[in-house]
Design a protein around this motif. Structure first.
Motif, short mmCIF file in Angstrom:
data_model
loop_
_atom_site.label_atom_id
_atom_site.label_comp_id
_atom_site.label_asym_id
_atom_site.label_seq_id
_atom_site.Cartn_x
_atom_site.Cartn_y
_atom_site.Cartn_z
N ALA A 1 1.37 6.35 9.68
CA ALA A 1 1.22 5.19 8.80
C ALA A 1 2.55 4.47 8.61
O ALA A 1 2.60 3.23 8.58
N ALA A 2 3.63 5.23 8.49
CA ALA A 2 4.95 4.62 8.34
C ALA A 2 5.34 3.84 9.59
O ALA A 2 5.96 2.76 9.50
N GLU A 3 4.99 4.35 10.77
CA GLU A 3 5.28 3.62 12.01
C GLU A 3 4.49 2.32 12.08
O GLU A 3 4.97 1.31 12.59
N LEU A 4 3.26 2.35 11.56
CA LEU A 4 2.41 1.16 11.61
C LEU A 4 2.77 0.13 10.56
O LEU A 4 2.78 -1.08 10.84
N TRP A 5 3.05 0.58 9.34
CA TRP A 5 3.17 -0.35 8.22
C TRP A 5 4.51 -0.28 7.50
O TRP A 5 4.68 -0.92 6.46
N GLY A 6 5.48 0.47 8.06
CA GLY A 6 6.81 0.50 7.46
C GLY A 6 6.91 1.52 6.34
O GLY A 6 5.94 2.12 5.90
N TRP B 1 0.82 -1.21 0.00
CA TRP B 1 0.00 0.00 0.00
C TRP B 1 0.85 1.26 0.00
O TRP B 1 1.89 1.33 0.66
N VAL B 2 0.38 2.24 -0.73
CA VAL B 2 0.99 3.57 -0.75
C VAL B 2 -0.02 4.52 -0.10
O VAL B 2 -1.16 4.63 -0.56
N ILE B 3 0.40 5.19 0.97
CA ILE B 3 -0.48 6.11 1.71
C ILE B 3 -0.08 7.53 1.36
O ILE B 3 1.09 7.91 1.50
N THR B 4 -1.03 8.33 0.90
CA THR B 4 -0.74 9.73 0.58
C THR B 4 -1.73 10.63 1.31
O THR B 4 -2.89 10.28 1.50
N SER B 5 -1.24 11.80 1.72
CA SER B 5 -2.09 12.74 2.46
C SER B 5 -1.43 14.11 2.46
O SER B 5 -0.21 14.24 2.29
N HIS B 6 -2.25 15.14 2.68
CA HIS B 6 -1.70 16.48 2.90
C HIS B 6 -1.13 16.59 4.32
O HIS B 6 -0.39 17.53 4.60
N GLU C 1 7.91 10.79 2.84
CA GLU C 1 8.60 11.74 1.97
C GLU C 1 7.59 12.74 1.41
O GLU C 1 6.40 12.46 1.30
N GLU C 2 8.09 13.93 1.11
CA GLU C 2 7.25 14.90 0.41
C GLU C 2 7.09 14.47 -1.04
O GLU C 2 8.00 13.87 -1.63
N TRP C 3 5.94 14.80 -1.62
CA TRP C 3 5.63 14.29 -2.94
C TRP C 3 4.60 15.19 -3.60
O TRP C 3 3.73 15.75 -2.93
N LYS C 4 4.71 15.34 -4.92
CA LYS C 4 3.73 16.11 -5.68
C LYS C 4 3.07 15.19 -6.70
O LYS C 4 3.76 14.54 -7.51
N TRP D 1 2.31 14.48 1.21
CA TRP D 1 3.21 13.51 1.84
C TRP D 1 2.77 12.12 1.43
O TRP D 1 1.59 11.86 1.20
N ARG D 2 3.74 11.23 1.31
CA ARG D 2 3.41 9.85 0.99
C ARG D 2 4.40 8.91 1.65
O ARG D 2 5.52 9.30 2.03
N VAL D 3 3.97 7.65 1.80
CA VAL D 3 4.87 6.59 2.25
C VAL D 3 4.52 5.33 1.47
O VAL D 3 3.35 4.96 1.35
N ILE D 4 5.53 4.74 0.87
CA ILE D 4 5.37 3.44 0.22
C ILE D 4 5.59 2.40 1.31
O ILE D 4 6.73 2.13 1.70
N THR D 5 4.50 1.87 1.85
CA THR D 5 4.60 1.00 3.02
C THR D 5 5.16 -0.37 2.63
O THR D 5 5.38 -0.69 1.45
N LYS D 6 5.36 -1.20 3.65
CA LYS D 6 5.79 -2.58 3.45
C LYS D 6 4.64 -3.55 3.68
O LYS D 6 4.86 -4.77 3.79
N ALA D 7 3.42 -3.02 3.78
CA ALA D 7 2.26 -3.84 4.12
C ALA D 7 1.37 -4.06 2.90
O ALA D 7 0.95 -3.10 2.25
#
Length: 349
Positions: free
Chosen positions: A47-52, A34-39, A56-59, A68-74
């Motif tokens: 989300a990164a703490e929960l799912w790895g 899963w990739v989580i993105t949010s303002h 990073e900032e992202w447009k 902001w987004r995180v490419i999780t490990k979940a």
């Protein structure tokens, strides 16, 4: 209850998106997790703490506003289907200037014409290359119970195969709950493949599954929010479990060996000692009790009579001639102090 404006649709704020892909430069990349993105930076870091993954900032493409987004490990995350109908599905075609087509499968809603893709390519129109026909777009609004805020997260997929599965799952849930109450689900990215014209195509599909409840429970009507938040009851048990006491400190502060016995019984009731005293904590409490017993014997020498059979000094009456007694509550019997360690065992002098 307060009044509401009747002609304004009530909705919950959107906190961010749950995606199955991301962009590297201008190139789209499919993701097996899963990739989580949010303002909100806070949401993404949690989300990164929960799912790895690394926040990073992202447009987004064609946007000047940073998110902001995180490419999780979940590949699986826990979510809640919320009251109402959480699913929105259309066949859509987008360009840089916005949505060009939005079709319900029969009618293209922007022009009110019959479905353009089916008219041109037939019932297998979805097998045509992307950009030539609409993409089957499904948007599922869910709540992520482990992230802060009461807003919604939008899971979006452009998979033709996921569309029918999402629709079937949500329709069954709505049939049971009538759109009332929360339903615990797992959102899982599952790898799939199909063979067309001798070529194998691999792609991810988002599967929506019931989490912690059976179909009988999900279809029996709206469930309580407490059940939806913790269907197995594991968090409730952990939440009410008392912290482990410092039994040795309580024993050292005890005034008598009987009080030490009560500390041991308390530990036994909590399951923190062996019921027969065959553990280190029991042996330490036994030693403290024996020491307290010797101290009691020394302090009591010459002061009243000593009952050698019971192993304790007879109590003295108060000024009204009343002897203090111990009140024993009805209920489950207290744990028995291990016989091998009963203070005062044997004769005293």
């Amino acid at each position: 209850m307060g009044s509401r404006i009747l002609n304004i649709q009530r909705r919950t704020a959107e906190h961010g998106r749950l995606r199955t892909g991301y962009t590297q430069g201008n190139r789209p990349v499919r993701s097996a997790t899963w990739v989580i993105t949010s303002h909100s930076e806070e949401h993404v870091r949690t989300a990164a703490e929960l799912w790895g993954g690394e926040p990073e900032e992202w447009k987004p493409l064609n946007s000047t506003i940073a998110q902001w987004r995180v490419i999780t490990k979940a590949a699986s995350i826990e979510a809640l289907i919320t009251p109402g109908d959480p699913l929105n599905q259309y066949n859509e075609m987008w360009s840089a200037s916005g949505c060009q087509r939005r079709c319900d499968g029969e009618t293209e809603l922007l022009t009110r014409q019959p479905c353009l893709c089916a008219a041109r390519f037939g019932e297998d129109w979805h097998t045509q290359p992307k950009g030539r026909v609409c993409s089957t777009t499904s948007r599922l609004n869910v709540m992520l119970p482990d992230l802060s805020g009461m807003g919604m997260w939008r899971a979006e997929t452009h998979s033709f195969y996921a569309a029918s599965e999402w629709g079937g799952m949500v329709d069954m849930v709505l049939a049971g709950t009538d759109g009332r109450g929360f339903v615990p689900v797992t959102l899982r990215i599952e790898p799939r493949q199909v063979v067309r014209e001798g070529k194998t195509k691999k792609f991810p599909v988002v599967v929506v599954e019931l989490r912690g409840v059976t179909p009988r429970q999900a279809l029996a009507g709206p469930m309580s929010a407490a059940t939806a938040l913790d269907p197995t009851g594991s968090r409730a048990v952990a939440a009410i479990e008392a912290p482990r006491l410092d039994y040795l400190a309580l024993a050292e502060a005890a005034l008598s060996s009987d009080d030490v016995r009560d500390v041991w019984r308390q530990a036994a009731s909590a399951g923190h000692v062996h019921p027969k005293g065959e553990d280190d904590l029991s042996r330490q409490l036994m030693a403290i009790a024996a020491r307290k017993d010797v101290e009691e014997t020394t302090d009591a020498a010459g002061e009243g009579s000593w009952d050698t059979e019971a192993g304790r000094q007879d109590p003295e009456p108060d000024e009204d001639g009343v002897y203090p007694v111990e009140i024993v509550e009805d209920g489950a019997p207290a744990a028995e102090w291990p016989a091998v360690a009963a203070p005062g065992s044997g004769a005293r002098s």
